[in-house]
Scaffold this active site. Structure first.
Site, mmCIF file in Angstrom:
data_model
loop_
_atom_site.group_PDB
_atom_site.id
_atom_site.type_symbol
_atom_site.label_atom_id
_atom_site.label_comp_id
_atom_site.label_asym_id
_atom_site.label_seq_id
_atom_site.Cartn_x
_atom_site.Cartn_y
_atom_site.Cartn_z
ATOM 1 N N GLY A 15 22.852 24.226 0.902
ATOM 2 C CA GLY A 15 24.266 23.950 1.128
ATOM 3 C C GLY A 15 24.471 22.901 2.200
ATOM 4 O O GLY A 15 25.331 22.014 2.062
ATOM 5 N N TYR A 37 7.127 37.968 -0.857
ATOM 6 C CA TYR A 37 6.817 36.582 -0.500
ATOM 7 C C TYR A 37 6.636 35.724 -1.753
ATOM 8 O O TYR A 37 7.262 34.661 -1.891
ATOM 9 C CB TYR A 37 5.557 36.545 0.364
ATOM 10 C CG TYR A 37 5.156 35.176 0.830
ATOM 11 C CD1 TYR A 37 5.910 34.493 1.776
ATOM 12 C CD2 TYR A 37 3.999 34.564 0.350
ATOM 13 C CE1 TYR A 37 5.539 33.234 2.221
ATOM 14 C CE2 TYR A 37 3.612 33.314 0.793
ATOM 15 C CZ TYR A 37 4.382 32.643 1.728
ATOM 16 O OH TYR A 37 4.012 31.405 2.168
#
Length: 502
Positions: A245, A288
């Site tokens: 963003g 992960y």
């Protein structure tokens, strides 16, 4: 002379930046007295302005003292009003200045702006040359100098990348929550005019203006990322969304530090970028592995939908200076155990393979990828392949250790093979590793020797989930000789016969 160009250069933002930097330097009443006496005791017949200028050139921090001293404003006004004048000419300037009626605030702003500019120029010149205690840096033209954000920049790989970016002459902002990162990794840049450190978490939005984003933030050691698997997932998902963003809003290029773990336990050897992987989505490593896989998905979704300029590096096993002593991975555990003549512990039979690259090669690859025109995923690793058992013998030989090499039960979802195909890296970004494994190990062993000298005994982290912790000289122990903090986490393997995790 309020019309002088120097007045407009000292914007509030600029002054604030310089004074924040200068505040890190020594300042005391004793220094102020020393400055005043040195000015008053100048050469006979020499004006005050020339004495002030000479003292500031001798020790630039004096400029900060006088920039904040209301009693010195008029003196410095004379200094800069006649900065090119000789001592005799300056006497005339002083008499003329007495006839000028000018608001003190105007003089104060003009003088402070000029002083800030000169102080910044002096400090920048000394800093680039390494004369201010910082490593040398290049001087880049303003149109080539970039402002770069490095998330996780206080960690193992991040701090080495920061060194590279700073040495190239760029401005660097580090964002790190210090979960696995350490301030000591970047302390040699603290106070540098081109460096800024922010203690923060990528899962929280941040507003910055940068040209490039290296998104490295995420624990990479199995014991560390398994300690809080939900937070690990959030770092890879929410953290990556926040960085994407930011990149979208400011039109910055963003590089994701992905991992070879997205290939899981591979069925293709060596691993090429087109291989989709073989990952257990519900295993202990999934927080992960799958987190990085979805992070890559986010990168290319933002690229296709809104045109964000993305780069993705799939990083294979890396070692080198500034590894966390307790990260629980193969290289750090083996070296720490060998240097202390403790048992070197293997997971399983030791026949699983790994490919190890030195951190300087990885940093070079990240830098080249970021500044290339190639946007698809790229493997960054050293194709030299070792079995874990042979690697343990290599470290034992290089350290001259008397340690035994012992085997313990294998861990869940531990990959059997790992080796990168780096054809794309060679052809598209002109990268291949330059350090041999032995050269890198010698450098890393020297680093860990110093860590042991500074910290005393280090007990390596075992295979189970473990929070990064400070290294204790004499860890508190309970019955059975097991450190208390390991017993609380149930990490019974973290004794002197700690297991090594990859």
């Amino acid at each position: 002379k309020t019309s002088s160009p120097i007045v407009g250069k000292g914007t509030p933002h600029h002054r604030r930046t310089i004074f924040q930097t200068a505040a890190l330097e020594e300042r005391s009443p004793k220094m102020e007295m020393e400055f005043e006496s040195s000015v008053q005791g100048g050469v006979k017949g020499e004006s005050v302005g020339w004495r002030v200028r000479r003292q500031i050139q001798r020790r630039p921090v004096y400029g900060v003292l006088f920039a904040s001293s209301s009693t010195a404003i008029l003196i410095l006004g004379l200094l800069y009003a006649g900065s090119m004048a000789s001592p005799q000419e300056e006497i005339g300037s002083t008499k003329a200045m007495k006839q000028i009626i000018m608001p003190e605030s105007v003089v104060r702003g003009a003088v402070r702006s000029a002083l800030v500019e000169e102080l910044a120029a002096l400090k920048a010149e000394r800093t680039r040359a390494g004369g201010a205690g910082y490593p040398p840096t290049k001087k880049l033209p303003s149109n080539q100098k970039l402002r770069v954000l490095v998330t996780g920049g206080a960690g193992f790989v991040g701090s080495n990348l920061v060194d590279k970016l700073m040495s190239e002459g760029h401005e660097v902002i580090v964002l790190d929550n210090l979960f696995t990162g350490r301030k000591k990794n970047i302390e040699h840049w603290m106070g540098h005019p081109s460096f800024q450190f922010i203690v923060g978490d990528v899962v929280q939005p941040i507003m910055l203006e940068v040209d490039q984003i290296y998104h490295l933030a995420c624990p990479a050691s199995p014991p560390h990322y398994q300690y809080n698997p939900i937070k690990t997932i959030k770092t890879s998902t929410e953290g990556t969304l926040n960085m994407l963003g930011l990149a979208k809003r400011i039109n910055a290029r963003i590089l994701l530090a992905s991992t070879s773990e997205i290939y899981g336990d591979p069925e293709i050897h060596p691993q090429v970028e087109s291989y989709w992987g073989n990952v257990n989505p519900i295993g202990p490593r999934a927080c992960y592995d799958e987190g990085k896989r979805v992070a890559e998905t986010m990168m290319y979704s933002y690229q296709r939908q809104v045109g964000v300029d993305v780069r993705v590096a799939r990083i294979f096993n890396t070692f080198g200076r500034r590894m966390h002593p307790n990260d629980g991975r193969v290289v750090s555990n083996f070296i720490i155990q060998a240097l202390q003549n403790k048992d070197i512990t293997l997971y399983g039979d030791g026949k699983q393979t790994r490919s190890f690259q030195f951190v300087d090669d990885l940093v070079d690859g990240l830098y080249k990828l970021m500044n290339s025109n190639f946007s698809l995923p790229v493997n960054l690793g050293n194709p030299d392949e070792y079995t874990v058992a042979s690697f343990a013998h290599t470290i034992k030989h290089l350290t001259g250790s008397n340690s035994r090499i012992i085997s313990l039960p294998a861990t869940t979802d531990d990959p059997r093979k790992r080796k990168p195909d780096i054809s794309i890296a060679k052809s598209h970004i002109g990268w291949s590793p330059k350090w041999s494994v032995q050269q890198g190990l010698e450098e890393t062993i020297a680093y860990f020797k110093k860590e042991l000298e500074d910290m005393g005994e280090i007990i390596p982290t075992g295979p189970l989930a473990s929070k990064p912790r400070p290294v204790y000289h004499s860890p508190p122990r309970e019955s059975g000789g097991i450190p208390a903090y390991h017993r609380r986490r149930g990490n019974k393997a973290a004794t002197a016969s700690s297991q090594a995790s990859s």
